[in-house]
Design an enzyme around this catalytic site. Sequence first.
Site, mmCIF file in Angstrom:
data_model
loop_
_atom_site.group_PDB
_atom_site.id
_atom_site.type_symbol
_atom_site.label_atom_id
_atom_site.label_comp_id
_atom_site.label_asym_id
_atom_site.label_seq_id
_atom_site.Cartn_x
_atom_site.Cartn_y
_atom_site.Cartn_z
ATOM 1 N N CYS A 75 23.748 -70.397 96.674
ATOM 2 C CA CYS A 75 23.276 -71.712 96.249
ATOM 3 C C CYS A 75 22.770 -71.615 94.820
ATOM 4 C CB CYS A 75 22.162 -72.150 97.199
ATOM 5 S SG CYS A 75 21.125 -73.476 96.582
ATOM 6 N N HIS A 77 20.824 -73.521 93.336
ATOM 7 C CA HIS A 77 19.450 -74.007 93.186
ATOM 8 C C HIS A 77 18.399 -72.957 93.515
ATOM 9 C CE1 HIS A 77 21.518 -78.049 94.051
ATOM 10 N NE2 HIS A 77 21.385 -77.899 92.751
ATOM 11 N N HIS A 78 18.689 -72.084 94.501
ATOM 12 C CA HIS A 78 17.694 -71.109 94.949
ATOM 13 C C HIS A 78 18.197 -69.670 94.922
ATOM 14 C CE1 HIS A 78 16.696 -74.951 97.024
ATOM 15 N NE2 HIS A 78 15.514 -74.663 96.508
ATOM 16 N N GLN A 116 27.903 -76.666 97.708
ATOM 17 C CA GLN A 116 29.064 -76.748 98.602
ATOM 18 C C GLN A 116 29.993 -77.905 98.230
ATOM 19 O OE1 GLN A 116 28.162 -76.256 102.761
ATOM 20 N NE2 GLN A 116 29.976 -77.416 103.393
ATOM 21 N N HIS A 144 23.203 -72.875 105.277
ATOM 22 C CA HIS A 144 22.545 -72.598 104.007
ATOM 23 C C HIS A 144 21.185 -71.955 104.245
ATOM 24 C CE1 HIS A 144 25.239 -74.996 101.286
ATOM 25 N NE2 HIS A 144 25.672 -75.347 102.496
ATOM 26 N N CYS A 146 18.889 -71.580 102.183
ATOM 27 C CA CYS A 146 17.817 -72.346 101.542
ATOM 28 C C CYS A 146 17.270 -73.412 102.496
ATOM 29 C CB CYS A 146 18.279 -72.966 100.230
ATOM 30 S SG CYS A 146 19.709 -74.041 100.345
#
Length: 186
Positions: A75, A77-78, A116, A144, A146
């Site tokens: 991911c 973002h994280h 995704q 996910h 996250c």
Amino acid sequence: MTLSLPHHYREILKGLGENPEREGLLDTPKRAAKAMQYLCHGYEQNLETIVNGALFASDNDEMVILKDIELYSLCEHHLLPFIGKAHVAYIPTGKVLGLSKLARIVDMFARRLQIQENLTRQIADAIQDVTQAAGVAVVIEAKHMCMMMRGVEKQNSTMNTSVMLGAFRESNTTRMEFLQLIGRSK
């Protein structure tokens, strides 16, 4: 390997309150840097090299499907993993793509920092570009970390995304045939 990458992991360990000099962590910055480079090796690949001329003349104009292609991504973002499977299909127009190339295309894009939704689109567009198919369909189902390890901590959630191009977008019958064949429609 970028020389500064292990240094940055060492600094992260310090920032977490760890002692990077303790026995169990001595080689961790180097190992973490090497692991991250492996997990993101899709940046070092390109579509032309992946396909490597594996397009073959064929009179087949029926749907070609490869389902349950496992994928592992991070991911963006994280930097936490998401893990799942992709189902891809295309309708040939005079040429078919070597079977393993479909899985390699999935891997090339999955092994980059991703969301995704974009991953699904990138795979579909790449298959369309390579095959010039009458239509391309991609469905991805993934879990996910996250969502599971932090934040809302929902252990049983699965994200599904799809991209339908050409005949799969224009024809409900074609789209439904694909979804039935991959077991996503009753």
